[in-house]
Design an enzyme around this catalytic site. Structure first.
Site, PDB file in Angstrom:
ATOM      1  N   HIS A 208       0.826  -1.201   0.000  1.00 16.31           N
ATOM      2  CA  HIS A 208       0.000   0.000   0.000  1.00 16.31           C
ATOM      3  C   HIS A 208       0.859   1.249   0.000  1.00 16.31           C
ATOM      4  O   HIS A 208       1.956   1.283   0.561  1.00 16.31           O
ATOM      5  CB  HIS A 208      -1.005   0.002   1.148  1.00 16.31           C
ATOM      6  CG  HIS A 208      -0.425  -0.026   2.528  1.00 16.31           C
ATOM      7  ND1 HIS A 208      -0.078   1.116   3.216  1.00 16.31           N
ATOM      8  CD2 HIS A 208      -0.151  -1.055   3.368  1.00 16.31           C
ATOM      9  CE1 HIS A 208       0.381   0.792   4.415  1.00 16.31           C
ATOM     10  NE2 HIS A 208       0.353  -0.523   4.536  1.00 16.31           N
ATOM     11  N   ASP A 210      -0.122   4.333   1.101  1.00 17.11           N
ATOM     12  CA  ASP A 210      -0.418   5.321   2.129  1.00 17.11           C
ATOM     13  C   ASP A 210       0.334   5.054   3.423  1.00 17.11           C
ATOM     14  O   ASP A 210       0.829   3.936   3.659  1.00 17.11           O
ATOM     15  CB  ASP A 210      -1.922   5.372   2.403  1.00 17.11           C
ATOM     16  CG  ASP A 210      -2.480   4.032   2.871  1.00 17.11           C
ATOM     17  OD1 ASP A 210      -2.150   3.004   2.239  1.00 17.11           O
ATOM     18  OD2 ASP A 210      -3.225   3.989   3.870  1.00 17.11           O
ATOM     19  N   ASP A 243       6.415   0.756   7.018  1.00 15.21           N
ATOM     20  CA  ASP A 243       5.028   0.423   6.714  1.00 15.21           C
ATOM     21  C   ASP A 243       4.413   1.498   5.847  1.00 15.21           C
ATOM     22  O   ASP A 243       4.024   2.547   6.345  1.00 15.21           O
ATOM     23  CB  ASP A 243       4.261   0.270   8.039  1.00 15.21           C
ATOM     24  CG  ASP A 243       2.831  -0.156   7.861  1.00 15.21           C
ATOM     25  OD1 ASP A 243       2.497  -0.647   6.769  1.00 15.21           O
ATOM     26  OD2 ASP A 243       2.035   0.022   8.795  1.00 15.21           O
ATOM     27  N   GLU A 277      -4.982   1.641   3.062  1.00 17.39           N
ATOM     28  CA  GLU A 277      -4.928   0.509   3.978  1.00 17.39           C
ATOM     29  C   GLU A 277      -4.927   0.980   5.423  1.00 17.39           C
ATOM     30  O   GLU A 277      -5.461   0.297   6.305  1.00 17.39           O
ATOM     31  CB  GLU A 277      -3.688  -0.342   3.693  1.00 17.39           C
ATOM     32  CG  GLU A 277      -3.679  -1.709   4.358  1.00 17.39           C
ATOM     33  CD  GLU A 277      -3.063  -1.717   5.759  1.00 17.39           C
ATOM     34  OE1 GLU A 277      -3.188  -2.730   6.457  1.00 17.39           O
ATOM     35  OE2 GLU A 277      -2.461  -0.678   6.134  1.00 17.39           O
ATOM     36  N   GLU A 278      -4.349   2.148   5.664  1.00 18.59           N
ATOM     37  CA  GLU A 278      -4.246   2.655   7.035  1.00 18.59           C
ATOM     38  C   GLU A 278      -5.533   3.314   7.524  1.00 18.59           C
ATOM     39  O   GLU A 278      -5.600   3.759   8.667  1.00 18.59           O
ATOM     40  CB  GLU A 278      -3.088   3.649   7.134  1.00 18.59           C
ATOM     41  CG  GLU A 278      -1.718   3.095   6.774  1.00 18.59           C
ATOM     42  CD  GLU A 278      -1.192   2.068   7.761  1.00 18.59           C
ATOM     43  OE1 GLU A 278      -1.921   1.708   8.695  1.00 18.59           O
ATOM     44  OE2 GLU A 278      -0.049   1.622   7.580  1.00 18.59           O
ATOM     45  N   ASP A 306       1.284 -10.396   0.565  1.00 18.33           N
ATOM     46  CA  ASP A 306       1.098  -9.019   1.026  1.00 18.33           C
ATOM     47  C   ASP A 306       2.043  -8.763   2.195  1.00 18.33           C
ATOM     48  O   ASP A 306       2.723  -9.669   2.682  1.00 18.33           O
ATOM     49  CB  ASP A 306      -0.361  -8.799   1.440  1.00 18.33           C
ATOM     50  CG  ASP A 306      -0.708  -7.330   1.655  1.00 18.33           C
ATOM     51  OD1 ASP A 306      -0.014  -6.457   1.089  1.00 18.33           O
ATOM     52  OD2 ASP A 306      -1.676  -7.044   2.377  1.00 18.33           O
ATOM     53  N   HIS A 593       4.250   3.140  12.936  1.00 15.79           N
ATOM     54  CA  HIS A 593       3.144   3.899  13.535  1.00 15.79           C
ATOM     55  C   HIS A 593       3.604   4.629  14.795  1.00 15.79           C
ATOM     56  O   HIS A 593       2.805   4.857  15.705  1.00 15.79           O
ATOM     57  CB  HIS A 593       1.953   2.998  13.874  1.00 15.79           C
ATOM     58  CG  HIS A 593       1.255   2.424  12.685  1.00 15.79           C
ATOM     59  ND1 HIS A 593      -0.034   1.939  12.739  1.00 15.79           N
ATOM     60  CD2 HIS A 593       1.658   2.247  11.408  1.00 15.79           C
ATOM     61  CE1 HIS A 593      -0.392   1.479  11.547  1.00 15.79           C
ATOM     62  NE2 HIS A 593       0.632   1.664  10.727  1.00 15.79           N
TER      63      HIS A 593
END
Length: 621
Positions: A208, A210, A243, A277-278, A306, A593
C-alpha cells in the site's frame, strides 16, 4: 484453527512416509539436508545417546540392587516417562518433521545464472546507494490517509498520491513502460507482467502507498524529520520506511532489476498497490478487489503475497533464525455501546446518569475478558510445536509440556497457562481481545447527559466469529439493562423492555456495529507439499541461510496475524494468501506507527533481493 499440521500428523500415523511432506515435489530444490540441519541433528543425537547411556546404567544398578522389585520401582517412579522426555534441548528431527515440517531451501535452477548475476547487482555499493535514494524519495512524499477522508474526486487530500505516481514513473521508467499499467479509482495501481505460458495461474503481490499521520506534538522527538527519507549511512528514516513504502519500492526495485537483466517470465505476475490501507480500505483495495476478480476470475491467482508477518531473527537464541509468515488473520468488530436517557438540571439528578450506566457496562466488560483457548488445531499450538522442536533456548517446562500436549489434554491446558506466563504476547493470540478505545458523553456540568457512548474494538480469535462476540456482549450487558431499567436493542433486535410496557423505563441501551464494518477471521492458507506456500517457505529459508549478512538454520513458523491488512478484501481471489515482509528483527529502528520510524538500509535492499529470488522460484515451479 490451523489445520495443516494436524492433517500431516494424521497422514504420518496412517503409515505414510514423512519424506514427501518435507520437500516441494515440483522442480529441483537444494540439498535435502542442509549443512546447518546436519549439525543440528548431530548435536541432538549426541545428547540423546549420552542420556540413554546414563539411563541404561541407572536401570542396571536398580535391577542389581533390587532384583525382585527393580522394574516395579522404575514404573512407580515414572522413569519410563523420563526416557521419553529426558532431553530439554530441541526435540529432534523426527519430532520436528512430524509436527513442524519444513520445506527445503529453494534456489533457482533453470535461472541459476540470472540469479547469480542479480546477487552481484544487489551487492554493488553504487547500485545500493541509488536504490536508497529512490526509496528515500518515495518517503519524502507524505501520502497520508486519514480516517475522515471522503471519496476520491471529492476530497482534495487524495491529490498527493498523484505526486507519488509521477515520482514512481520517473524513478522506475523501465517498469512502467514494460509492464501493463492500470489505474483503479484514480490512485490504485495494477501492474501486469505477462508470462509466456497462459496455462499457469498468475501470482499476485500487494502493498500500500499510504502511511499513517505523524502527530505534530512529537516532531521534536524524531531524530530525523518524519518525511525526510534521509539515509545516514545505516538507516533510512521517515514515515512509511517500515510500513509500507518499504515493500512497495522494494517490489519495483526487484522488477526493475529483472527487466534490466533481460528476464522474461513464463508465469504471469501482477502487483496491486492500494492507497488507504491505514484507514478504511474502501477506496483502494476495496475497489481493486472487484477489478482483479473481474479481470482474472474468482480463485484466479495461485498465490497472493502481502505485507505482514513478524520480522525474522534468532528470537530464541543460538544460530536458529525463525521467520513468521501470517497464514490467516483475526476477525474484526467495533461495537458502539450507547446509553440514552432524559436530560435535566444537574441539581436534580437520577441515581445513575447515562455516563454512570455506561461506566458500569465498561467495567463489566473489562472484568470479564474473553477466556484464552489453546486447541490442537490452532495456529498458536502449531507455532509452539515448531518452537519446541527447533529453539536452542526455551524453558524446559514448556518444551516438555509441548511434547506431552500432543496426546494429553491436561498437558495442553498446562501449556496454555505456561505460554501466557512466560510469553505475554500469547495473550493476544489465544483469545479474542477487546479494547475500549473511544468514549464520549456530556456537554455541561449543570446539564444531565442525555447520551453517553463508547466504542469497543474486538480482534476475533480463529475459533470464534462476529456472531459469537455479539451474543456474548448481549449476555453480559442484558442484566445491566435490567438493573438500570433500560430498554435494550442489540444489533437490530429488541432484547429487553418489550413485555413490561406498564413500567416506565429510565432510558435505552443500544448495541450497534460501529462504522458499519465487521469481519470474521480469515480462511487459513493451505500448506501442503504441493501448495504454493511451500515455494515461498523454501525461498524464505534459502534467502536467510545464504544471506550475505550471516545467518544460521532457518525455520519457517506460520502464524495468525493479530491485525488486518488489505488481504481482507482479496479472499475471493485465491485460497493461498500469505502476509510476509522479508525484514529482520534488527532492521527496524523503532517499529512503525510511532516516532523515529526507520529501516536498516542493508536489510531493506536484502528484501528487494528476496523478491527477485521469489519471482524466479515461482517462475520455475
Amino acid at each position: 484453527m490451523w489445520v495443516p499440521f494436524t492433517t500431516w500428523r494424521f497422514k504420518l500415523r496412517s503409515g505414510m512416509s514423512s519424506s514427501p511432506n518435507l520437500t516441494p515435489t515440483t522442480g529441483a530444490v537444494s540439498h535435502n539436508v542442509h549443512k546447518h540441519e546436519e549439525m543440528h541433528a548431530y548435536g541432538l543425537r549426541t545428547r540423546y545417546a549420552r542420556a540413554a547411556l546414563c539411563l541404561v546404567g541407572l536401570v542396571g544398578v536398580i535391577v542389581l540392587v533390587y532384583p525382585h522389585c527393580g522394574w516395579q520401582l522404575l514404573a512407580l517412579h515414572g522413569l519410563s516417562e523420563s526416557l521419553q522426555y529426558a532431553s530439554s534441548s530441541p526435540l529432534g528431527d523426527g519430532y520436528a518433521s512430524e509436527l513442524c515440517p519444513q520445506a527445503a531451501p529453494i534456489f533457482p535452477t533453470r535461472l541459476h545464472t540470472l540469479d547469480e548475476r542479480l546477487g552481484e547487482v544487489f551487492a554493488d555499493e553504487a547500485y545500493k546507494l541509488k536504490a536508497y535514494e529512490a526509496f528515500g524519495g518515495a518517503i519524502r512524499i507524505p501520502t497520508v490517509s486519514y480516517d475522515d477522508m471522503g471519496p476520491v474526486g471529492e476530497d482534495e487530500r487524495w491529490n498527493v498520491f498523484g505526486e507519488l505516481h509521477d515520482y514512481l514513473q520517473k524513478t522506475f521508467p523501465r517498469v512502467f513502460s514494460t509492464l501493463n499499467v492500470t489505474k483503479v479509482n484514480t490512485y490504485g495501481i495494477v501492474l501486469h507482467w505477462q508470462g509466456s505460458d497462459g496455462d499457469i495461474l498468475p501470482v499476485l503481490m500487494t502493498a500500500h502507498q499510504d502511511v499513517v499521520a505523524v502527530d505534530p506534538s512529537t516532531l521534536d522527538e524524531w531524530k530525523q524529520p518524519p518525511y525526510s527519507g534521509f539515509y545516514d549511512g545505516t538507516w533510512i528514516w521517515g514515515r512509511g520506511s517500515c510500513d509500507d513504502k518499504s515493500d512497495l519500492v522494494a517490489s519495483l526495485q526487484a522488477i526493475d532489476a529483472l527487466i534490466q537483466e533481460g528476464f522474461e517470465p513464463r508465469r504471469t505476475f501482477v502487483w496491486a498497490f492500494g492507497f488507504d490501507e491505514e484507514s478504511s480500505g474502501t477506496q483502494g483495495a476495496g475497489q481493486l478487489a472487484p477489478f482483479l476478480e473481474e479481470r482474472y476470475g474468482k480463485n484466479g491467482f495461485a498465490l497472493l503475497l502481502d505485507e505482514g508477518g513478524e520480522a525474522y531473527g534468532p528470537v530464541y537464541g543460538g544460530d536458529v533464525v525463525f521467520a513468521f509468515p501470517g497464514l490467516s488473520e483475526k476477525g474484526y468488530l467495533d461495537v458502539e455501546i450507547e446509553v440514552t436517557a432524559p436530560g435535566g438540571h444537574s441539581s436534580v439528578p437520577p441515581r445513575h446518569t447515562t455516563i454512570g450506566m455506561l461506566s458500569a457496562m465498561v467495567v463489566e466488560l473489562e472484568e470479564h475478558p474473553f477466556e484464552p483457548v489453546l486447541t490442537r488445531t490452532s495456529s498458536a499450538y502449531s507455532a509452539a510445536q515448531c518452537i519446541a522442536a527447533y529453539a536452542p533456548q526455551y524453558p524446559d517446562k514448556l518444551r516438555r509440556l509441548t511434547r506431552k500436549a500432543v496426546h494429553s489434554d491436561t498437558a495442553l491446558a498446562e501449556l496454555r497457562d505456561a505460554l501466557l506466563q512466560n510469553y505475554p504476547d500469547y495473550e493476544a493470540l489465544l483469545h479474542t481481545t477487546q479494547a475500549v478505545d473511544i468514549i464520549e458523553g456530556g456537554l455541561k456540568t449543570n446539564a444531565l447527559p442525555e447520551r453517553a457512548a463508547a466504542v469497543v474494538n474486538h480482534r476475533i480469535s480463529e475459533d470464534s466469529s462476529v456472531a459469537d462476540v455479539q451474543v456474548r456482549l448481549v449476555s453480559l450487558l442484558l442484566p445491566l439493562a435490567a438493573r438500570f431499567n433500560l430498554t435494550m436493542e442489540a444489533f437490530g433486535q429488541r432484547t429487553a423492555g418489550e413485555r413490561s410496557r406498564s413500567r416506565k423505563r429510565s432510558g435505552h441501551l443500544a448495541l450497534t456495529v460501529a462504522f458499519g464494518y465487521a469481519l470474521d477471521p480469515s480462511p487459513i492458507t493451505p500448506t501442503g507439499p504441493n501448495d504454493p506456500f511451500r515455494i515461498l517457505a523454501g525461498t524464505i529459508r534459502g534467502a536467510i541461510e545464504r544471506s550475505t549478512r550471516g545467518s544460521g538454520l532457518a525455520v519457517v513458523v506460520p502464524q495468525i496475524e493479530k491485525g488486518n491488512t488489505d488481504t481482507s478484501r482479496y479472499w475471493r481471489l485465491t485460497s493461498s494468501i500469505v502476509r510476509y515482509s522479508h525484514i529482520g528483527t534488527a532492521d527496524r529502528f523503532n517499529g512503525f506507527h510511532t516516532i523515529n520510524e526507520a529501516i536498516r538500509a542493508e536489510g531493506w535492499i536484502e528484501s528487494a533481493r528476496f523478491y527477485t529470488r521469489l519471482l524466479l522460484n515461482l517462475d520455475e515451479h
